[in-house]
Scaffold this active site. Structure first.
Site, short mmCIF file in Angstrom:
data_model
loop_
_atom_site.label_atom_id
_atom_site.label_comp_id
_atom_site.label_asym_id
_atom_site.label_seq_id
_atom_site.Cartn_x
_atom_site.Cartn_y
_atom_site.Cartn_z
CG HIS A 1 -0.34 0.03 2.52
ND1 HIS A 1 0.17 -1.09 3.11
CD2 HIS A 1 -0.16 1.04 3.39
CE1 HIS A 1 0.66 -0.76 4.30
NE2 HIS A 1 0.47 0.52 4.50
CG ASP B 1 0.63 -1.89 7.67
OD1 ASP B 1 1.40 -2.84 7.88
OD2 ASP B 1 0.94 -0.70 7.83
CG HIS C 1 4.58 -3.37 10.25
ND1 HIS C 1 3.69 -2.74 11.06
CD2 HIS C 1 4.93 -2.49 9.30
CE1 HIS C 1 3.49 -1.51 10.61
NE2 HIS C 1 4.24 -1.34 9.55
CD GLU D 1 -0.65 -4.91 10.64
OE1 GLU D 1 0.06 -4.29 11.44
OE2 GLU D 1 -1.79 -4.55 10.33
CG HIS E 1 -3.79 -0.23 6.50
ND1 HIS E 1 -3.69 0.01 7.86
CD2 HIS E 1 -2.71 0.36 5.91
CE1 HIS E 1 -2.59 0.71 8.08
NE2 HIS E 1 -1.98 0.94 6.92
CG ASP F 1 5.28 2.46 7.17
OD1 ASP F 1 4.44 2.80 6.31
OD2 ASP F 1 4.97 1.86 8.21
CG HIS F 2 4.17 -0.59 4.03
ND1 HIS F 2 4.18 -1.95 4.26
CD2 HIS F 2 3.81 -0.02 5.20
CE1 HIS F 2 3.82 -2.18 5.52
NE2 HIS F 2 3.59 -1.02 6.11
#
Lengths: 600, 952
Positions: free
Chosen positions: A68, A178, A414, A203, A157, A72-73
């Site tokens: 996504h 996530d 995560h 996660e 998410h 941080d991804h």
């Protein structure tokens, strides 16, 4: 026995910088390519040089998958593809592909323009990077190459978040990114089918939390806003541009609609406007309510929420303003906060976590006097509220997903090590599967027991199923056939066909056995006795007495002759083919026991 | 009618041979399978008569054996099933043939179809046990088939026809029929999910037919809950539920421990687990079934609402618990601080059970589900469980209150209704009441009204609660003035339920002051009326309250008691006599004085047959007036009083008409006067239709009297016409028609005739032979005399009689702003009306729009526009589309509701063909008050509209 290994370049026992390398049946896949928000040096990006040991990334990796659009991804993606150099395919969902560059550009601006860093990726690099992206649909099976295929599942998410199943042959890995197992105002819940992967990488942000119902929080939030607005106060809601902001907008919008309220709601412009545009487009990715009602009205076409202008902050009367950024550390939200802080009728609602040192954190921890730049003291008289709206699965949700997917191994990423420990123990205890929680830089190998598919010829299958009763789904079944291995493929065919294909002639293997029986009577009488005996014992088989004096049991032949020396001993010749071995040996042992004493 | 029947039977006889013969010829002609299929398809479209079914079946079977093509055989097999369904045909004669065809069939599809046919045959012969046994045996034989379709059908057949009777099962000597449960149970593990589903369904079918399932199936069914396929899981959930109802008290072991629990508890836990299944179909199923598991023990039940929150491995309290605590500590919501919800005590990591906790939090999950279908099912289940367990009701309250804020209106509505249903068991806390009341501002009228209904029957614990409710209701009133009636009603109940809580609030509410006189509030203010309604209803059971009233309050009481008598109860006020005598509940309705009055006045009318005409007229007029007033005063007698008043009015009109001078003078001279007589005839006709169709509860005896009155009116009409028209020609037709009507009257009500001694019809029937033969002029003469001589019929009253009423709430007709729209285009007008005591409103209610130019438009509302909020009540919320050519200035149109009836037969057959929402633009003569076949029964509402000319 094959092995499946994974290496964590990031997100191992840590939140941020998600980057996982999976090698599955000889294919190497990189899952996510995130940055770490806590660092400003080299550590913010995963260490890609470690992956290949100076080789070319494109040669080593078969594909990259981004779950996504959160930084941080996906934050390191342009660095990875343009600066380190990767030309292979990058997969992400359509909404992610649309929104990702906006965020990357924003991130770049802050780092380069505000902080003045050099040696950072440029706008052009972001564009080039996005050209390498292949967009996928939900539940669409994409063939990366002949063997490797990936499939996206809905993850909740944020808009466009997906879980990915990576499959090579019979081995598969599911990476969740996530996800959220409870629906919210604009997104549905994550869902996966019973795909029974060899490994589930999940996660575990809230590994040790079971959350309360969302409704109470929503109700509280609405009630507070409503009360303040009725009192004539102003409400400030500092948010980050994407994700929660949209949820809160929908929440307020529907509430306004329902309650027929008139007070204006404003949304600070810029980034958000662009993002809202994409939310409008990707209706299929939202929850049931929005999908159902969009024919009448697209929920993201806000009726009550208008764009904010700097001058509006001084308008009299009640209003609600969403302003960025979410932690009140700079920008528009801080400006408005300063204007409104002095009035006790007003309210600020912090919808998320605030990092230490920010104004948000200070007011949340109860400080009423803030020291601003220029030594001036700001007295906070307005009400300060905290409402957490988080979109990660809690411990129960994680367990629920594991139950749905039924993996053989689970890998936790995560999250914090201490919390993972608890969840790991629970998973092992309740599902009896292996659970791993490696740290960054660790490589773990698990062994899988892949099943090997074999093609079976239809004729053989039909013949074999016709013999026995119905095959039981759960139990293995014995069949007779020939396994042929040819050009890397396996086939199970009937012996005749195998012979034909191989150009061999069939050999018959017969066993014969002599059984001596003490019987003084005539040969044909002996035969008759044997016949009657067998007929009595073997009720289920066809036992026949042939006119030439021999007996057949199915295809087994029994002949009796008098012993050349001793007339009282009869020799029974039992002959059977290799296929009837079982029955044949049973018969001989039966005959060896002798005939029962005849009563006649 | 009879002629017609004759005709059709004749037709039957003719077609019978031709039908089968034609088919035979067709099938023989068919050269290819495709051809044959085509013939068969054509054949299917025509109905086959009972007598020819067997012949057709024979032909089909004959062809079946010859046919090589599987698709044709399939079609024949399905036709066999279709034919054996023919009403009146007994399929046992073709059963043997059908079973025989199974023997040699190779195609799986045809086999499945044949089994289906056998199922049809079997269901028609359920009484015949040997046949059923035989069919079951056949099915068992084919259970080993390799095709899932065949196995499916076999299981279905066994489920539908398997022996249920215990004693008889032994007679069926075959192994197969003995234990159908075992046979079906074996297929729970079939490799094909469709067959597994069919097996479970067959088992359920057996249960439905009354077979007691074995408890052993339970463990098998539990395994099926983990199936990969949702249909299987869904069916398995049902099976488990059935078993839990059959053996609630048996004990089952908990796997992996030594403990044992009741089966119903175990099943409850398992079904709760399915509420978080991956497939929403299963979730809905599970959530629904939870509601009907009332034997479950209470601690399991209460677990469903407890999710065992934790944060960072520490126990956390839910927001609900916190709210409760806050409330009980006497502190009001303090505005949450960060960390207010900080978790407290540490929990033992080993004791936390994340998934196999059975019932834990099932409803929390269900109510939070993504799909609203699941949420609704969960709310329904909550409702049912709470109704049977007061303690659970108390606990689930918080969750229900939360559902009031759901994003989907249906869910909100459902949870409000649920709350109302369980409101006997609960008392709302103040913070809960607060949330409930917040919904009063909802813009949906349905929600608000449901909430008013809820408030009518809620228990509130404190006086602050009452005050809060009143304040919020008044707020609602100012925001949505149309809710007035509903709010008043709500306050009426709120007051009468909580008199002691209202008492301390009275001075504040009436703003009285111990020393100063306060200004008199405006009597027309709806808000003030609302407050008074609350207070007066509370005062009814609280005699000390009136002492707190000020003078004007008493005056207002008198006024309201008269104008809003349904909302304001009679009060025993100091220094005043009670307005109406106290009706103690012991008195049965028959002794009720008002009822007595009604009957007495009617008796009086009937007894005074032989008064002089003037006296009769006066008496009737007085009685009608009395009755009308009675109806206004006593709402429960309104229907009755109205009904009789109408009847008397008809009689009065008849008498008046007959006493006119016109009869004494030569006809042509008095053309003018006859206006009254013919108008009277017409009005009587209209009134009789109203009597027949507008009242619910009218019985056969009344219908006779009504029809009789109508007949009299028609006679009157005939006489008047005879008097006023020259020439005999038109009279012939009229006379004949009238005589026909007399005839049909006699036929329809032959059983009632003995009760009608001395009536018009009675006399007429005596004279019938003479009437038929005589000339029209003579007929008229006879009619005239009989009409004059006939006695007045006694109208017996039914037990209950209600007049259908309608009230248009919206449009209000008060707006001065015209609705502007471009001519030639369409504008939608929202119409909202309440209907009471209307039977089958979907079929009978029409909306009429009258334009100023006399054009009338009749609209049939959609069936979905009607809602049914309570017994006897309906609500019509619809949109009416208006259009017209351009006008120069705004003008008013009239909107009203009509009750359609079918005048030639009674209510039961009042089925007007519903053409969805078609609007017929019928141009009607403006002088006509209603449309033929309809009764206007609501006050017309005027709407100001302005079609503007289109701009170019």
């Amino acid at each position: 026995l094959t092995c499946l290994s994974f290496f964590l370049a990031g997100a191992g026992q840590d939140v941020g910088r998600s980057c996982i390398l999976v090698s599955i049946a000889g294919k190497n896949v990189m899952l996510d390519c995130g940055m770490h928000m806590g660092y400003n040096d080299d550590r913010r990006f995963p260490d890609f040089s470690y992956i290949t040991q100076n080789g070319r990334l494109t040669d080593f990796l078969d594909c990259v998958i981004i779950s996504h659009f959160h930084l941080d991804h996906c934050g390191a993606l342009p660095y990875f593809s343009e600066m380190v150099g990767y030309d292979g395919p990058i997969y992400m969902t359509h909404p992610t592909k649309a929104i990702c560059p906006i965020l990357l550009e924003d991130y770049r601006k802050i780092t380069v323009d505000k902080k003045g860093e050099t040696n950072f990726f440029t706008s052009q690099m972001i564009k080039d990077c996005m050209k390498k992206v292949v967009a996928v649909h939900l539940h669409q099976t994409v063939q990366v190459d002949e063997e490797l295929e990936i499939k996206a599942y809905y993850a909740g998410h944020v808009l466009g978040a997906a879980m990915f199943q990576i499959k090579v042959g019979c081995e598969s890995v599911v990476y969740t990114g996530d996800y959220n197992m409870t629906p919210d105002r604009h997104l549905g819940a994550a869902w996966i089918d019973k795909c029974r992967p060899d490994l589930l990488i999940t996660e575990s942000t809230y590994a040790t939390t079971i959350r309360d119902s969302k409704r109470c929080r929503e109700r509280d939030f609405l009630k507070k806003v409503h009360e303040t607005v009725e009192r004539g106060g102003k409400v400030l809601i500092p948010v980050f541009a994407l994700g929660r902001a949209q949820e809160l907008c929908i929440l307020l919008e529907t509430f306004w609609e329902r309650m027929n309220l008139k007070a204006p709601i404003y949304f600070s412009t810029g980034l958000t406007e662009k993002a809202n545009h994409y939310y409008k487009l990707f209706i299929t990715w939202t929850n049931q309510k929005i999908r159902k009602t969009f024919v009448q009205r697209n929920m993201f076409e806000f009726k009550h929420i208008k764009a904010f202008d700097r001058a509006f902050a001084d308008n009299p009367g009640p209003m609600v303003v969403f302003a960025t950024p979410g932690m009140l550390h700079a920008g528009q939200s801080l400006q408005i906060f300063r204007k409104w802080a002095g009035n006790e009728k007003n309210m600020v609602i912090m919808p998320g976590y605030c990092v230490q040192g920010t104004v948000g954190h200070k007011i949340l921890s109860g400080q009423r006097k803030l020291e601003m730049e220029g030594r001036q003291i700001l007295e906070v008289k307005m009400q300060v509220e905290y409402m957490s709206f988080s979109a990660h699965a809690d411990a129960k949700g994680i367990m629920q997903l594991i139950r749905q997917a039924e993996p053989r191994n689970v890998l936790l990423v995560h999250g914090e090590a201490k919390k993972m420990e608890f969840l790991k123990q629970k998973i092992e205890q309740e599902f009896h599967v292996n659970c791993y929680m490696p740290a960054n830089g660790e490589t773990t190998t698990i062994f899988t027991n892949p099943s090997i598919p074999v093609d079976i010829s239809l004729g053989l299958l039909k013949r074999e199923t016709a013999i026995g009763l119905l095959p039981d789904a759960k139990k293995p079944k014995l069949m007779h056939g020939t396994l042929m291995m040819k050009d890397n493929s396996f086939r199970l065919v009937s012996p005749e066909q195998a012979l034909k294909e191989l150009g061999l002639t069939e050999h018959q293997l017969r066993f014969t056995c002599r059984v001596h029986i003490q019987d003084p009577r005539k040969e044909h009488e002996t035969v008759l006795r044997v016949y009657n005996h067998l007929k009595g014992v073997l009720k289920d088989y066809s036992v026949q007495h042939l006119p030439d004096g021999s007996i057949t049991v199915e295809s087994i032949l029994i002949q009796a002759t008098a012993h050349s020396e001793d007339q009282g001993t009869k020799v029974l010749l039992v002959s059977w083919t290799y296929q009837d071995e079982e029955l044949g040996s049973y018969l001989t042992s039966l005959l060896k026991k002798g005939l029962p004493q005849s009563t006649a | 009618q009879q002629q017609h029947e004759d005709l059709s039977t004749k037709k039957l006889r003719l077609t019978k041979p031709s039908k089968s013969a034609a088919l035979h010829v067709d099938l023989c002609k068919a050269t290819s399978p495709a051809d044959a299929l085509q013939y068969l398809l054509q054949f299917t479209r025509k109905p086959v008569e009972v007598e020819s079914v067997e012949g057709v079946v024979r032909i089909l079977l004959e062809h079946y054996y010859k046919e090589n093509d599987a698709s044709v055989r399939l079609k024949i097999a399905s036709l066999l099933g279709l034919l054996s369904k023919t009403a009146g045909f007994s399929p046992d004669c073709i059963m043997d043939d059908a079973i025989n065809t199974l023997q040699n069939e190779k195609s799986h599809q045809v086999l499945a179809q044949l089994l289906d046919t056998l199922l049809v045959i079997g269901t028609k012969l359920t009484e015949n046990l040997p046949v059923r046994m035989r069919l079951v045996e056949v099915a068992c034989k084919h259970l080993t088939d390799s095709s899932h379709g065949v196995r499916n059908k076999c299981l279905q057949l066994i489920g539908c026809l398997g022996p249920v009777e215990k004693g008889l099962a032994k007679e069926g000597e075959s192994q197969a029929a003995k234990d159908v449960q075992k046979i079906i149970g074996d297929h729970f593990n079939d490799q094909d999910p469709r067959v597994r589903t069919a097996a479970i369904k067959a088992m359920l079918q057996l249960h439905e037919r009354g077979l007691k399932l074995h408890q052993a199936i339970y463990s098998q069914a539990c395994k099926l809950l983990a199936d990969d396929y949702e249909q299987v899981r869904s069916a398995a959930v049902q099976l488990i539920w059935v078993l839990s109802q059959l053996y609630p008290e048996s004990i089952v072991p908990i796997p992996s421990s030594n403990e044992e629990i009741r089966l119903v508890d175990d099943a409850f836990g398992k079904i709760c687990h399915m509420v978080s299944d991956g497939s929403w179909v299963v979730r809905v199923q599970a959530a629904k079934l939870l509601g009907s598991m009332q034997q479950v023990s209470s601690h399991f039940l209460e677990q469903t609402l407890d999710k065992k929150l934790m944060s960072d491995l520490r126990r956390k309290r839910t927001a609900h618990e916190r709210a409760k605590e806050l409330y009980s500590s006497g502190e009001f919501s303090s505005g949450r601080k960060w960390g207010d919800d900080a978790p407290k005590e540490e929990i033992d990591t080993g004791a936390v059970n994340l998934i196999e906790s059975g019932a834990c939090g099932a409803f929390v999950h269900g109510l939070e589900d993504e799909m609203y279908e699941v949420r609704i099912a969960a709310v329904e289940a909550l409702c049912m469980l709470a109704q049977s367990s007061p303690s659970f009701a108390e606990k689930c309250l918080d969750f229900l209150v939360d559902m009031f804020n759901d994003e989907i209106e249906e869910v909100r509505l459902q949870s409000i209704h649920t709350m109302r249903k369980i409101s006997n068991n609960i008392t709302l806390r103040e913070d809960q009441l607060d949330t409930v009341l917040a919904v009063l501002e909802d813009s949906s009228r349905d929600i608000r009204e449901a909430l008013h209904e809820l408030l009518c029957c809620t228990n509130v614990s404190t006086k602050e609660g009452i005050h809060l409710a009143l304040v919020e209701l008044l707020k609602n009133l100012t925001k949505y003035p149309t809710d007035r009636e509903s709010i008043w009603k709500c306050l009426k109940f709120l007051g009468s339920r909580h008199p002691t809580l209202v008492l301390p609030l009275v001075p504040e509410l009436l703003s009285t002051h111990p020393f100063f006189d306060t200004p008199e509030p405006d009597m027309d203010d709806p808000a003030y009326i609302a407050v008074l309604v609350l207070i007066f209803n509370a005062a009814k059971s609280c005699p000390t309250m009136p002492a707190l009233f000020s003078d004007h309050t008493f005056r207002h009481y008198a006024y309201l008691r008269d104008s809003l008598s349904h909302l304001v109860p009679p009060l025993r006020l100091p220094g005043r006599k009670l307005v109406s005598s106290p009706v103690s509940p012991t008195i049965t309705p028959h002794e009720d004085p008002s009822q007595q009055f009604l009957h007495q006045s009617l008796e009086r009318v009937y007894n005074l047959q032989h008064l002089d005409p003037q006296g009769i007229q006066e008496l009737l007029e007085f009685t009608i007036r009395d009755l009308q007033r009675l109806g206004e005063l006593q709402s429960e007698l309104a229907g009755m009083a109205d009904f009789t008043a109408t009847y008397l009015r008809c009689q009065l009109l008849l008498i008046k008409a007959l006493q006119e001078k016109l009869w004494n003078v030569a006809a042509p001279l008095y053309l003018k006067q006859n206006a009254l007589a013919s108008a009277a005839a017409k009005q009587i006709l209209e009134e009789t239709y109203k009597m027949e169709f507008m009242y619910s509860g009218v019985e056969g005896r009344q219908v006779v009297i009504i029809h009789h009155m109508r007949l009299q009116a028609k006679a009157l009409q005939l006489i008047v016409t005879a008097r006023t028209t020259r020439g005999v020609e038109p009279l012939f037709g009229m006379c004949e028609k009238f005589l026909q009507e007399v005839d049909s009257f006699q036929r329809c009500f032959i059983s009632e005739l003995p009760h009608m001694q001395g009536s018009f019809v009675d006399k007429l029937l005596d004279l019938m032979p003479r009437l038929v033969t005589s000339k029209p002029s003579e007929v008229v003469k006879i009619l005239q005399t009989t009409l004059r001589q006939s006695t007045f019929l006694h109208l017996p009253l039914p037990e209950q009689l209600h007049r259908a009423t309608a009230n248009i709430i919206e449009p209000t007709g008060e707006s001065d702003n015209p609705l502007r729209f471009t001519s030639g285009l369409v504008v939608a007008l929202d119409v909202d009306a309440t209907l009471e005591h209307v039977q089958d409103p979907q079929g009978t209610i029409k909306v009429q729009v009258l334009y100023p130019d006399g054009q009338a438009q009749l609209i049939h509302p959609k069936p979905a526009d009607f809602r049914n909020p309570g017994p006897g009540r309906h609500r019509l919320i619809t949109q009416v589309y208006l259009s017209h050519t351009a006008w120069t200035e705004p003008c008013q149109i009239e909107v009203r509701l009509l009750l359609a009836y079918n005048s030639n037969r009674s209510k039961a057959s009042t089925k007007i063909p519903k053409s969805a929402w078609s609007e017929s633009l019928e141009a009607l003569p403006p002088s006509e008050n209603g449309i033929e076949g309809t009764i206007p029964f609501s006050k017309p509402v005027k709407v100001y509209i302005m079609p503007k000319p289109a701009r170019r």
